[in-house]
Structure formats: structure tokens, C-alpha cells
Design an enzyme around this catalytic site. Structure first.
Site, short mmCIF file in Angstrom:
data_model
loop_
_atom_site.label_atom_id
_atom_site.label_comp_id
_atom_site.label_asym_id
_atom_site.label_seq_id
_atom_site.Cartn_x
_atom_site.Cartn_y
_atom_site.Cartn_z
N SER A 1 5.00 78.16 20.12
CA SER A 1 6.13 78.73 19.55
C SER A 1 7.08 79.21 20.68
O SER A 1 7.47 80.40 20.95
CB SER A 1 5.19 80.29 19.28
OG SER A 1 4.16 79.81 18.15
N LYS B 1 6.13 66.34 15.12
CA LYS B 1 4.86 66.30 14.23
C LYS B 1 4.97 65.41 12.93
O LYS B 1 5.98 64.44 12.99
CB LYS B 1 4.37 67.62 13.94
CG LYS B 1 3.99 68.46 15.39
CD LYS B 1 3.54 69.87 15.24
CE LYS B 1 3.18 70.55 16.56
NZ LYS B 1 2.58 71.70 16.26
N HIS C 1 -3.03 65.88 21.88
CA HIS C 1 -2.60 67.13 21.00
C HIS C 1 -3.87 67.80 20.65
O HIS C 1 -4.51 67.14 19.83
CB HIS C 1 -1.21 66.85 20.13
CG HIS C 1 -0.68 67.96 19.73
ND1 HIS C 1 -1.22 68.95 18.86
CD2 HIS C 1 0.51 68.56 20.02
CE1 HIS C 1 -0.41 69.85 18.51
NE2 HIS C 1 0.83 69.77 19.37
N GLY D 1 2.32 77.04 16.34
CA GLY D 1 2.87 77.38 15.06
C GLY D 1 2.35 78.62 14.64
O GLY D 1 2.53 78.95 13.40
N GLU E 1 -4.00 69.19 17.81
CA GLU E 1 -4.17 68.70 16.39
C GLU E 1 -4.91 67.57 16.31
O GLU E 1 -5.56 67.15 15.25
CB GLU E 1 -2.74 68.93 15.55
CG GLU E 1 -2.25 69.94 15.40
CD GLU E 1 -0.47 70.27 15.43
OE1 GLU E 1 0.21 69.16 15.50
OE2 GLU E 1 -0.06 71.33 15.74
N ASN F 1 8.19 67.57 19.98
CA ASN F 1 7.34 67.07 19.05
C ASN F 1 7.54 67.48 17.36
O ASN F 1 7.18 68.45 17.00
CB ASN F 1 5.85 67.59 19.33
CG ASN F 1 4.77 67.24 18.36
OD1 ASN F 1 5.12 66.19 17.93
ND2 ASN F 1 3.82 67.62 18.85
N GLU G 1 -0.91 73.82 26.12
CA GLU G 1 -0.46 74.40 24.88
C GLU G 1 -1.67 75.26 24.56
O GLU G 1 -2.55 74.69 23.76
CB GLU G 1 -0.20 73.41 23.74
CG GLU G 1 1.07 72.35 24.20
CD GLU G 1 1.74 71.83 22.93
OE1 GLU G 1 2.79 71.96 22.58
OE2 GLU G 1 0.80 71.12 22.17
P1 13P Z 1 5.38 75.08 17.79
O1 13P Z 1 6.51 75.29 18.78
O2 13P Z 1 5.59 74.74 16.54
O3 13P Z 1 4.34 76.13 17.86
O4 13P Z 1 4.38 73.65 18.24
C1 13P Z 1 4.19 73.52 19.66
C2 13P Z 1 3.28 72.20 19.78
O5 13P Z 1 2.31 72.05 19.14
C3 13P Z 1 4.12 71.21 20.29
O6 13P Z 1 3.50 70.31 20.53
#
Ligand code: 13P
Length: 252
Positions: free
Chosen positions: A215, A11, A97, A175, A99, A9, A169
Site C-alpha cells: 500500500s 501483477k 511474492h 492491497g 501471492e 509490480n 512486504e
Molecule cells: P500494493 O501496493 O497494491 O499494496 O501491492 C504491494 C505488492 O504486493 C507489490 O509487490
């Protein structure tokens, strides 16, 4: 049996030209094969066409989008719909997601509508669930994840549900560098699979891919992926570098 999947992803990262180059590098490093059943690249909308061109020679690398609107067409300035993505050659869409839930106020009912719309147009869904840090600290993880899974997915017919991949997740792991332990990920994945057993039966549950996200790095992917109910990963930051992403793909 269920598929082993590693998805990246991206983003809101990379420009179209940098994204094209990243896809090219990933495709080139993976051209001689890999053990995962599927690798999925999920760039921003603006890069989908070019990334699709870079990966089209490899029948195990798929294209994913990061969002869709609930309607097919109409006066929704700035939005992108499922039929547009399908026509562009997109295979998957990430829905739910954290976010999107957190920054764009997407709730369970809206997400259900998005899931239904994606499936109606033949897009497969990577549906994300996961508790916040506060919910984790208050021991509400299972309760929250159960609500997210049931409300957005369990009205689907069994044949629709077959096109859904679930991504667990935990928000506190996204992150932050604070990866869930393999034991904790396994416990939550087994819990989610049990929910699927209750709704759709054992066979469907055994065929459902449940990915871990939060992560994932080259040095922790193997321990996570070796858990019996962890069927791969949804990778954020580490998917923006071809070497680290490919290294993660090779841990499966
Ligand atoms: P990270 O791997 O940067 O922690 O992000 C995970 C994520 O949100 C994947 O959709």
C-alpha cells in the site's frame, strides 16, 4: 553504497496494449531524470517485450518479470524459464511474492531453487519476504522473516548475493490500504539488514537494497523512503497509473 530503487509490480493487470501505453507514459514522464538509481517495471510475461521496447532508451529504467520456473527447458506446460527471460532482455525477476506463496503453494525450498536459477542465468532477484496478519498479531514477524531470508538466500555465495534485492512486504499491508508505519518498516528493515550482517558482513549488508512494499501511495512514500534502512519500494496498485507511480518515484 546501496541503490535506491522503485519497482512497479503490475501483477496480473493490464492488457499488452494497455501495458505498452502505461510504460510509454512512465518513460515519457521520467525522461528528464529522477533521483532513484533504478526504476523497474514488472509487467505480466505477455507484455515484457513491448514494455522493454518502451523503456530501452532510458538506462535507469529496467525490466522485471514476476516469476520463473526452476528448470531451464522441458515438459512443463505453461511455464516460463530464466533463460527465456534473459534472452528477452529481462533484468530482474520477483521471487517469493506472498501471492505466489499463498495461492501457488511456493515454499522456502522451491523459492531457493528459483533464486539460484535466476542468478545462474544472470537475472537479478527481487526476493520478497513478509509476515501474514496472523503472524503479525502473534508477534512472530521477525521469526517468520528470518526463516524466509535464511532458507532462500543464505546458501548463496557472497558474489551471488550481491545480485539480490530484498523486498519486505507485510502481507497485511498488501492491497489493503493499511500501510506499515514508517517506524515499523524501519524496525523490520533494520532487522533484515542485521541478518545480512551476520551472514555476509557489514559491507555487503550496507550494499544490500531493502525495499518496502504494501500500500505505498504518493502520500505515504516520502515518509517510508526517508527511513534509513528503507531503500525504496515495490509498488503494486499505485504502479498501474503513470501519474501516481511517477509521483512515488519522485519521493526518493
Ligand atoms: P500494493 O501496493 O497494491 O499494496 O501491492 C504491494 C505488492 O504486493 C507489490 O509487490
Amino acid at each position: 553504497m546501496r541503490k535506491k530503487i522503485v519497482a512497479g509490480n503490475w501483477k496480473m493487470n493490464t492488457t499488452p496494449s494497455a501495458g505498452k501505453q502505461l510504460a510509454e507514459e512512465i518513460a515519457s514522464q521520467l525522461k528528464d531524470g529522477f533521483n532513484a538509481d533504478e526504476v523497474i517495471l514488472c509487467p505480466p510475461f505477455t507484455h515484457l517485450y513491448q514494455v522493454g521496447e518502451e523503456i530501452k532508451q532510458n538506462d535507469k529504467i529496467f525490466l522485471g518479470a514476476q516469476n520463473i520456473h526452476t528448470e531451464d527447458f522441458g515438459a512443463y506446460t505453461g511455464e516460463v524459464s530464466a533463460p527465456m527471460l534473459k534472452d528477452l532482455g529481462v533484468d530482474y525477476v520477483i521471487i517469493g511474492h506472498s501471492e505466489r506463496r499463498q495461492y501457488f503453494g511456493e515454499d522456502d525450498l522451491l523459492l531457493r531453487a528459483k533464486v539460484e536459477k535466476a542468478l545462474e542465468h544472470g537475472l537479478k532477484v527481487i526476493f520478497c519476504v513478509g509476515e501474514t496478519e496472523d503472524e503479525y498479531n502473534r508477534n512472530h514477524s521477525e521469526h517468520v522473516v528470518k526463516r524466509q531470508v535464511i532458507s532462500a538466500l543464505f546458501t548463496l555465495e557472497p558474489e551471488q548475493f550481491a545480485d539480490v534485492v530484498i523486498a519486505y512486504e507485510p502481507v497485511w499491508a498488501i492491497g489493503t490500504g493499511r500501510t506499515a508505519t514508517p517506524e515499523y518498516a524501519q524496525k523490520m528493515h533494520a532487522f533484515i539488514r542485521q541478518l545480512v550482517v551476520q551472514r555476509y558482513g557489514e559491507e555487503t549488508a550496507q550494499n544490500t537494497s531493502i525495499l518496502y512494499g504494501g500500500s505505498i501511495k504518493p502520500n505515504n512514500a516520502k515518509d517510508l523512503f526517508s527511513q534509513p534502512d528503507v531503500d525504496g519500494g515495490l509498488v503494486g496498485g499505485a504502479s498501474l497509473n503513470a501519474n501516481s507511480f511517477v509521483e512515488i518515484v519522485r519521493q526518493i
